[in-house]
Design an enzyme around this catalytic site. Sequence first.
Site, short mmCIF file in Angstrom:
data_model
loop_
_atom_site.label_atom_id
_atom_site.label_comp_id
_atom_site.label_asym_id
_atom_site.label_seq_id
_atom_site.Cartn_x
_atom_site.Cartn_y
_atom_site.Cartn_z
CB SER A 71 -0.94 0.00 1.21
OG SER A 71 -0.21 -0.15 2.42
CG ASP A 236 -5.26 4.34 7.71
OD1 ASP A 236 -4.40 5.24 7.82
OD2 ASP A 236 -5.12 3.34 7.01
CG HIS A 239 -2.19 3.18 4.74
ND1 HIS A 239 -3.32 2.58 5.25
CD2 HIS A 239 -1.52 2.22 4.07
CE1 HIS A 239 -3.33 1.31 4.90
NE2 HIS A 239 -2.26 1.06 4.18
#
Length: 335
Positions: A71, A236, A239
Amino acid sequence: MARRIAAGAAYGGGGIGLLGAAAVTLLLAEVQLAKRSVGGGTAPFPPGADGIYGTAFGLSGPLRLALLGDSTAAGQGVRRAGQTPGALLASGLAAVAERPVELMNVAQPGARSDDLERQVGLALRDPSRVPDVCVIMIGANDVTHRMPPTQSVRYLSAAVRRLRTAGAEVVVGTCPDLGTIEPVYQPLRWLARRVSRQLAAAQTIGAVEQGGRTVSLGDLLGPEFAANPRELFGPDNYHPSAEGYATAAMAVLPTLCAALGLWPETDRLDADRREGMLPVAKAAAEAASEAGTEVTGARAPWALLKHRRRRRLPVPTEPTPSEAPAAEVRGRAAE
């Protein structure tokens, strides 16, 4: 430990762990606490950023840049294409090379190192359009999902070897320091930092021995991230935010350019900045302890340890590949 992990990866060992069994019970309890906080917000799915950057330099003969990994490489946590690491690196590379850059991002959120084989296949699917340079960012999910580190390094080494054999230069952003995640408490924070750094050092050994270069992502590149976690993490709490990605991407940019021969190189190493020629295992360990450090293979078993100078660059004003001016790049790059 990093050398043992890398050796196990090279010679088929799979039983070397990063943590002793006595830590497992404590880790499980702490992980449950961390899970209640990490991911409390929602990270948007990474925006697509593939395309041509630096169109001001024309459209013919673009450099080809591919991003692989998890990610972090995909850019999860931001909403604009121009905020992703791929877009920032493509814009910066175009500005330095004064050539357009074609970006292809095959990174997958949630990916572990065992997904690299699939991603390399995507990056090399067209033999007539092999990337000039590939950036790999991987490792965090290997730690959180307890993938044996020897397996992790074995998959990464195989990916670097396959890309180098195809003719691509390779830059690996090693495992970030999971101890910087704000909701993670002690002693899990200390353990997360330890295992992250051990894996990062082992990744460096594996990648350099296959002809790649590495940049330690550490605490996502420097004291800025550790000092400003609320600014540099995304919604979140896991990240990176746009600022965090810019900081990380621009620390990788100098090595990316150097891999293509676009960055001024000198034979003189700066002792004041603790640069030097070291055994690869020692260079890997030192790089893992200081984010933003580059390790490049020299004559085996030696490696060059470098701390490239960075400077602030302008901010991109357009998020789309077709419109983003190549000279407008956010973050830091080597002088």
